[in-house]
Scaffold this motif. Structure first.
Motif, PDB file in Angstrom:
ATOM      1  N   TRP A  43       0.820  -1.206   0.000  1.00 19.99           N
ATOM      2  CA  TRP A  43       0.000   0.000   0.000  1.00 19.99           C
ATOM      3  C   TRP A  43       0.859   1.263   0.000  1.00 19.99           C
ATOM      4  O   TRP A  43       0.633   2.190  -0.782  1.00 19.99           O
ATOM      5  N   LYS A  44       1.877   1.312   0.878  1.00 21.30           N
ATOM      6  CA  LYS A  44       2.762   2.476   0.944  1.00 21.30           C
ATOM      7  C   LYS A  44       3.543   2.640  -0.358  1.00 21.30           C
ATOM      8  O   LYS A  44       3.748   3.751  -0.835  1.00 21.30           O
TER       9      LYS A  44
ATOM     10  N   ARG B 173       2.642   1.258 -11.021  1.00 23.46           N
ATOM     11  CA  ARG B 173       2.511   1.321  -9.552  1.00 23.46           C
ATOM     12  C   ARG B 173       2.206  -0.057  -8.965  1.00 23.46           C
ATOM     13  O   ARG B 173       2.723  -0.419  -7.917  1.00 23.46           O
TER      14      ARG B 173
ATOM     15  N   TYR C 244       2.543   1.704  -3.282  1.00 27.69           N
ATOM     16  CA  TYR C 244       1.591   2.172  -4.283  1.00 27.69           C
ATOM     17  C   TYR C 244       1.367   3.685  -4.158  1.00 27.69           C
ATOM     18  O   TYR C 244       1.251   4.393  -5.158  1.00 27.69           O
ATOM     19  N   ILE C 245       1.345   4.181  -2.929  1.00 31.90           N
ATOM     20  CA  ILE C 245       1.152   5.617  -2.697  1.00 31.90           C
ATOM     21  C   ILE C 245       2.380   6.418  -3.135  1.00 31.90           C
ATOM     22  O   ILE C 245       2.270   7.400  -3.869  1.00 31.90           O
ATOM     23  N   TYR C 246       3.580   6.010  -2.679  1.00 32.83           N
ATOM     24  CA  TYR C 246       4.791   6.802  -2.916  1.00 32.83           C
ATOM     25  C   TYR C 246       5.497   6.433  -4.217  1.00 32.83           C
ATOM     26  O   TYR C 246       6.265   7.222  -4.739  1.00 32.83           O
TER      27      TYR C 246
END
Length: 129
Positions: free
Chosen positions: A10-11, A98, A13-15
């Motif tokens: 998840w992190k 991503r 994918y965000i950054y």
């Protein structure tokens, strides 16, 4: 452990970063993904389980086929993990999506820890060569 892998995905994918491309940039990848303890807990837990396994299991060699299969799988998985990003980092390489980066980030460390765990188990049981 699965929660840690999910948070790492998840992190990531965000950054959406990599260490080679984002070390100088302060975009949050290094701080929130690369060195974050919640993204690195799964290999630590594999090490803990390995320690318990080595403590409880009697030290004796495996059958030859199990040893050969273990070395083959660990070598192939390790090489795949470390060389799979070559397609992205080579000159003229295609950037990963991503989703690809998130899957790699969540699976790389635990699978690398499993490869190292196999080397430790094999050497501990006199099958290290």
């Amino acid at each position: 452990m699965l929660g840690s892998m999910g948070i790492a995905a998840w992190k990531q994918y965000i950054y959406n970063g990599t260490l080679l491309s984002r070390l100088a940039a302060d975009d949050g990848y290094f701080r929130y993904v690369y060195i974050a303890p919640w993204c690195r807990i799964s290999p630590f837990m594999i090490g803990l389980v390995l320690g318990v396994f080595l403590r409880k299991r009697q030290r004796k060699p495996f059958k030859k086929m199990i040893g050969l299969a273990g070395w083959t799988i660990a070598t192939l998985v390790g090489l795949t993990l470390k060389y799979s990003k070559y397609s992205m980092h080579r000159e003229g390489g295609e950037p990963w999506t991503r989703l690809q980066n998130a899957l790699y980030e969540s699976l790389d460390r635990p699978f690398w820890a499993l490869c190292v765990a196999w080397v430790i188990i094999a050497c501990h049981n006199h099958m290290g060569g």
